[in-house]
Design an enzyme around this catalytic site. Structure first.
Site, mmCIF file in Angstrom:
data_model
loop_
_atom_site.group_PDB
_atom_site.id
_atom_site.type_symbol
_atom_site.label_atom_id
_atom_site.label_comp_id
_atom_site.label_asym_id
_atom_site.label_seq_id
_atom_site.Cartn_x
_atom_site.Cartn_y
_atom_site.Cartn_z
ATOM 1 N N ASP A 221 0.741 -1.015 0.076
ATOM 2 C CA ASP A 221 0.092 0.071 0.016
ATOM 3 C C ASP A 221 0.854 1.082 0.165
ATOM 4 O OD1 ASP A 221 -2.061 1.792 0.002
ATOM 5 O OD2 ASP A 221 -3.361 0.827 1.597
HETATM 6 C C1 BGC Z 1 -4.955 3.275 -0.201
HETATM 7 C C2 BGC Z 1 -4.975 2.230 -1.237
HETATM 8 C C3 BGC Z 1 -5.033 3.024 -2.665
HETATM 9 C C4 BGC Z 1 -3.593 3.623 -2.439
HETATM 10 C C5 BGC Z 1 -3.388 4.333 -3.757
HETATM 11 C C6 BGC Z 1 -3.705 3.958 -0.152
HETATM 12 O O1 BGC Z 1 -3.901 5.004 0.668
HETATM 13 O O2 BGC Z 1 -5.004 2.643 1.023
HETATM 14 O O3 BGC Z 1 -6.274 1.509 -1.176
HETATM 15 O O4 BGC Z 1 -5.035 2.239 -3.604
HETATM 16 O O5 BGC Z 1 -3.553 4.519 -1.365
HETATM 17 O O6 BGC Z 1 -4.048 5.515 -4.044
#
Ligand code: BGC
Length: 689
Positions: A221
């Site tokens: 993530d």
């Molecule tokens: C989120 C993800 C997301 C990623 C990219 C993160 O903060 O938890 O679900 O895909 O950001 O935007």
């Protein structure tokens, strides 16, 4: 490939991309959020949009709505359609779907997930992935695992029994890998067993890659990686979004300083890290590239096509849940009333924007108000805002500057004068109202909506409440209104879909993928002290263990407002007696259960027949009910069909955490056929030998 070329594959080069190998004609890996639509292009090194003019997508309904369809075919359509949009935009990877289990109605991201039941989430996630990947775009199932709250998500250590992990929180991921053959998976921000999930040896190497045989790519993530040793050895393949200078979440910092960039390369060169670690990561990433952007079978994509609008509308229409409908208050057929009052901010507010990373730049959005005007004619609709949402402040909510009393008075004047009132409220994807990075602060509707609804019903008894939210809310006014509709977040076609349901052109057939508790204390996660939710900032303990959602309410005999699996229709269904293929089976047999079901009303309708099992006596205690089958059938007036289910050993098993294996214990099992988790229409039992 040189060491440098391989290492370059393993970390970001921009906010949403990582390098390919230009020398060999291997393309970069480009990803995009999210599971509800393909998000707009971002600036190279920042979260902000790049302001392109050709990247406004079709917004599909939120995944809670998809789960509420209880229809795997609809999930395949969803995946195929969103995959086509991702393909048109030449993405390698679509960052979704999310399948974290709904543990508490306060979780700010529940709307992005598929509800409280592992079986439902598993059945729904598989066709979604297959649909996306049929386009040569990798789905990226997230957030692996246990990201069930936003409070302290970046550091909280989840303490959970192995049994609850395997029975409740992992099955949808396992199905994604083993049945959906998903090509990528995203690590979660939180920790388990004291180690961050994005580089957690037990979770990623042992369970995911070894036990489940996952051959795809583990992506972190964004900002979920914390040190090089673990990133190298803990099963991560691509590092994204690391805030290298430790101070800022965006801006200019060298991607070469990422944990899996220069420090990794240096360690390989010095012999600190085995080269096999690098080769494994590179091979997995290349495999994903070959499956996607380098696939010779990659078809062409489509973006904001009429078919996608139709798909979005169909998904929305199958997911809307009719919660209450006294004396057939709904539908409001065209021409039935002259003056329809529409009250509430959510009738006009964009519900595609906000919520965090699922926020979309949509090509268009039909608001509920617009949809209703289209349906009933502009002249018949009177709109009043009624309430106004506040502005989020850190840790608090600043009330709107608009005068609440005048808003309410104006709404009451409109309501008094109308034949019928449609109140359209709910949550709104603002911070603390179904949004990433923060949980809701209470189960109640915000912005004075409870009071407003009560005031409206004092001046006009004909009120239908339509709630747009990704979470359960409390309803202190429930007894006083004749009709309630749960409308989730419905995407570009929201207004059209709602108007179709309200007018009766489409018969509602959604069922709740979550329970609606009466109060927060009734929820398993909230029945204990703060350590159970939200934790103490360091640790959280899942004290309700396997008893999540209806498993908790049923086993503890706690009445709910609306149970899991519940949803009404404009018609009625009669369930016949279940017939089973045998009264006793061996573990290698399967058992077939058949139930006749008849539409006893006057309109076409769809019903989701649910099968729950109960193990009468077991060495480890088990919930009173566990969903093990569901089938959605469409029936014309008077029509009867037979629904059939097959149960196998796996459906009867629990996870024995002493032996670390699934066990189907011999003995008597009860089968319950229901229209919801609490509305059981037929029973049978059999012996597992
Ligand atoms: C989120 C993800 C997301 C990623 C990219 C993160 O903060 O938890 O679900 O895909 O950001 O935007």
């Amino acid at each position: 490939m040189t060491l440098e070329e391989k290492a370059a594959l393993c970390h970001a080069q921009s906010k949403f991309s990582s390098k390919g190998v230009p020398r060999l004609g291997i393309p970069d890996v480009w990803s995009a959020d999210g599971s509800h639509g393909v998000s707009d292009e971002k600036l190279w090194d920042e979260w902000s949009g790049a302001q392109w003019t050709n990247d406004s997508c079709t917004a599909f309904p939120a995944l809670t709505c998809l789960a509420a369809t209880f229809n795997p075919d609809i999930s395949r359509l969803y995946g195929k359609s969103i995959g086509e949009e991702a393909l048109y935009r030449n993405k390698t990877m679509l960052l979704g779907p999310g399948v974290n289990i709904y543990r508490t109605p306060l979780n700010g991201r529940n709307f992005e997930y598929m509800g409280e039941d592992p079986f439902l989430a598993s059945r729904m996630v598989v066709p979604y992935i297959q649909g996306v990947q049929s386009n040569g775009v990798a789905a990226c199932v997230k957030h692996f695992a246990l990201n069930n709250q936003e409070i302290s998500r970046g550091e909280i250590n989840v303490n959970i029994s192995e049994r609850a992990l395997h029975e409740i929180y992992l099955p949808a991921f396992k199905a994604a890998v083993q049945e959906g053959n998903v090509w990528s998976i995203m690590g979660a921000y939180n920790k388990i067993w004291g180690v961050h999930c994005c580089h957690n040896d037990l979770l990623l190497n042992k369970i995911l890659k070894n036990d489940w045989k996952f051959d795809g790519v583990v992506v972190s993530d964004w900002g979920g990686v914390h040190n090089t040793d673990q990133a190298v050895n803990g099963g991560l393949d691509i590092e994204m979004g690391t805030y290298t200078n430790g101070l800022t979440t965006q801006g200019h910092f060298p991607f070469s300083s990422y944990y899996l960039a220069d420090p990794f390369l240096k360690g390989i060169k010095s012999g600190e890290y085995e080269i096999s670690k690098l080769d494994d990561k590179a091979a997995r990433i290349l495999r994903m590239i070959l499956r996607t952007t380098m696939s010779v079978n990659r078809p062409f994509g489509r973006f904001v096509s009429p078919e996608h609008s139709l798909a979005a509308r169909q998904i929305a229409e199958e997911g809307v849940v009719l919660l209450k409908n006294d004396k057939q208050f709904l539908p409001i057929t065209q021409g039935k009333y002259k003056k329809i009052a529409v009250i509430g901010e959510n009738a006009t507010r964009s519900l595609i924007l906000g919520g965090g990373s699922t926020s979309l730049k949509a090509a268009y959005e039909i608001s509920p108000l617009q949809g209703l005007k289209n349906k009933y004619g502009e002249n018949h609709i009177l709109y009043s805002m009624g309430y106004a949402s506040g502005r989020p402040l850190y840790g608090a909510e600043e009330p709107s500057k608009l005068n609440i009393d005048s808003l309410q008075n104006a709404a009451l004047a409109v309501a008094r004068d109308a034949d019928v009132v449609l109140f359209i409220g709910g949550l709104n994807k603002n911070y603390y109202q179904d949004c990433e990075s923060g949980d809701r602060k209470s189960l109640s509707l915000p912005f004075g909506q409870d009071k407003l609804i009560q005031a409206i019903q004092r001046v006009n008894k004909n009120v239908a409440v339509i709630l747009l939210s990704g979470n359960a809310v409390s309803m202190p006014w429930l007894d006083k209104v004749p009709a309630v509709v749960q409308g989730w977040y419905l995407g570009s076609e929201a207004g059209n879909a709602l108007a179709d349901i309200i007018s009766g052109e489409v018969n509602p057939s959604g069922k709740l993928p979550i329970s609606f508790p009466k109060k927060l204390e009734d929820v398993g996660a909230h029945a204990f002290d703060k350590l159970s939710y939200p934790g103490d900032g360091v640790s959280v303990y899942y004290k309700e263990d396997i008893l999540v959602g209806y498993r908790w309410y049923d086993t503890k005999n706690i009445p709910v407002l609306f149970p899991f699996g519940y949803g009404l229709s404009y018609t009625t269904f009669q369930y016949g007696k279940p017939v089973i293929s045998s009264k006793s089976i061996t573990p290698s047999d399967s058992l077939v259960i058949k139930i006749p079901i008849k539409n006893t009303g006057k309109v076409v309708g769809k019903e989701t027949v649910q099968l729950y099992i109960n193990d009468e006596k077991s060495s480890l205690s088990r919930p009173v009910k566990e969903l093990k089958g569901f089938k959605k059938v469409s029936l014309g007036p008077g029509e009867e069909k037979t629904v059939s289910f097959t149960l196998k050993k796996e459906d009867l098993s629990y996870y024995d955490d002493k032996e670390n294996k699934w066990v189907a214990e011999p003995g008597k099992f009860n089968i319950m056929i229901g229209a919801s988790a609490t509305d059981i229409r037929g029973r049978e039992d059999f012996i597992l030998k």
